[in-house]
Design a protein around this motif. Structure first.
Motif, short mmCIF file in Angstrom:
data_model
loop_
_atom_site.label_atom_id
_atom_site.label_comp_id
_atom_site.label_asym_id
_atom_site.label_seq_id
_atom_site.Cartn_x
_atom_site.Cartn_y
_atom_site.Cartn_z
N UNK A 174 3.53 58.21 -34.81
CA UNK A 174 2.53 57.88 -33.79
C UNK A 174 1.10 58.12 -34.28
N UNK A 175 0.94 58.20 -35.57
CA UNK A 175 -0.39 58.45 -36.14
C UNK A 175 -1.19 57.16 -36.26
N UNK A 176 -0.49 56.06 -36.52
CA UNK A 176 -1.16 54.79 -36.77
C UNK A 176 -1.15 53.87 -35.56
N UNK A 177 -2.21 53.11 -35.42
CA UNK A 177 -2.33 52.11 -34.36
C UNK A 177 -1.66 50.82 -34.83
N UNK A 178 -0.83 50.24 -33.98
CA UNK A 178 -0.14 49.00 -34.32
C UNK A 178 -0.91 47.82 -33.74
N UNK A 179 -1.55 47.05 -34.61
CA UNK A 179 -2.38 45.94 -34.17
C UNK A 179 -1.54 44.81 -33.60
N UNK A 180 -2.17 43.90 -32.87
CA UNK A 180 -1.46 42.76 -32.30
C UNK A 180 -0.83 41.94 -33.41
N UNK A 181 0.41 41.65 -33.27
CA UNK A 181 1.12 40.84 -34.26
C UNK A 181 1.79 41.65 -35.35
N UNK A 182 1.40 42.91 -35.51
CA UNK A 182 1.95 43.72 -36.60
C UNK A 182 3.45 43.93 -36.48
N UNK A 183 3.91 44.08 -35.25
CA UNK A 183 5.35 44.32 -35.03
C UNK A 183 6.11 43.03 -34.71
N UNK A 184 5.45 41.89 -34.84
CA UNK A 184 6.08 40.61 -34.50
C UNK A 184 7.40 40.35 -35.25
N UNK A 185 7.47 40.64 -36.56
CA UNK A 185 8.75 40.42 -37.26
C UNK A 185 9.89 41.23 -36.65
N UNK A 186 9.59 42.47 -36.25
CA UNK A 186 10.60 43.31 -35.61
C UNK A 186 10.96 42.74 -34.24
N UNK A 187 9.96 42.37 -33.46
CA UNK A 187 10.19 41.82 -32.12
C UNK A 187 11.00 40.53 -32.21
N UNK A 188 10.66 39.68 -33.18
CA UNK A 188 11.35 38.40 -33.36
C UNK A 188 12.84 38.61 -33.65
N UNK A 189 13.15 39.54 -34.55
CA UNK A 189 14.54 39.84 -34.88
C UNK A 189 15.28 40.41 -33.66
#
Length: 280
Positions: free
Chosen positions: A164-179
């Motif tokens: 939880x140290x890093x900020x997840x920008x918009x789209x950064x987790x898209x590959x995970x969300x897509x899967x």
């Protein structure tokens, strides 16, 4: 159409990575690019002044590699008769990491899939040398690392370790969300730490993760670390019967320390499920 690069050395574990990728993307149209990067043994071109001999060695290697790539395509064709996918092959002279780095922008790659031997003997090495070199070179494209003995059946649970140290920008987790959307997977967010008291920044980043995952089923976990971060992640994954570990490939984090050559040789970070690395 997704652009997926799969480096291969024609080994069993490289072939397993190919079939894992095919199963993982079975319901989506993809362009799979099979790559073999080759360099001759220095003993065969010891006399670099002899350009004719050097040229003959490279020509012979290219022909051999091209034939093996075609044989691999034939093996794929036997199990992908009505596949929506497109396949192509590349035989490239040069070292693997540099070649992959050049191909990322050229083909606008969405994913790189690599097979790995997994733990070997007493060394307990999960990541092979070529994989490590690619990880150190590629920071702009998702990478999926598939263990040799992994037999993909379904993607029910994905472990997502974070501090939880890093900020997840918009789209950064898209590959995970897509899967996760494609497989209706549950994401298990695993707090990696020895201290669980969160700062305001960490609380904000935790909230952002929840927002980024949206309607994806997810849950939060925190488990005290008694040995190493790597062992804690591996143990949690095994206990939850998860099918994949997903991490953001940040520089200067425990993951970067993990893939440093001396650490790889000593730490038993050998997961039996694929490791999915997202770019920073």
């Amino acid at each position: 159409m997704k652009q997926i690069l799969i480096p291969t050395d024609f080994s069993d574990y490289a072939l397993n990575a190919i079939f894992t990728a095919l199963k993982l993307e079975q319901n989506r149209s993809c362009h799979f690019i099979l790559l073999h990067a080759y360099e001759p043994d220095n003993r065969n071109i010891s006399n670099r002044q002899n350009t004719v001999r050097t040229g003959m060695v490279y020509d012979a290697m290219r022909k051999d590699v091209t034939n093996k790539l075609e044989e691999t395509l034939q093996m794929i064709a036997k199990v992908c008769d009505n596949s929506p996918h497109k396949f192509s092959t590349l035989a490239k002279r040069g070292d693997l990491a540099s070649t992959v780095s050049e191909l990322v922008p050229k083909y606008d790659l969405d994913l790189i899939v690599m097979g790995t031997k997994g733990a070997t003997g007493n060394r307990q090495v999960f990541l092979g040398s070529n994989t490590v070199k690619v990880l150190k070179k590629i920071w702009s494209c998702p990478i999926l690392i598939v263990p040799r003995k992994f037999n993909f059946q379904a993607l029910r649970k994905i472990v997502f370790p974070t501090e939880y140290v890093n900020f997840y920008s918009k789209g950064q987790l898209n590959p995970l969300v897509s899967l996760a959307e494609a497989w209706r997977s549950q994401v298990l967010i695993f707090h990696v730490a020895q201290e669980f008291k969160l700062s305001e920044k960490q609380l904000s980043n935790k909230k952002i993760i929840k927002q980024r995952l949206g309607s994806i089923r997810h849950s939060f976990y925190k488990v005290p670390i008694h040995t190493t971060v790597a062992n804690a992640i591996t143990k949690f994954t095994e206990e939850k019967l998860a099918d994949m570990i997903c991490m953001v490939h940040y520089q200067h984090t425990f993951l970067e320390r993990l893939i440093e050559e001396p650490v790889v040789k000593k730490i038993g970070f050998h997961t039996e499920v694929p490791l999915f690395l997202l770019p920073e």
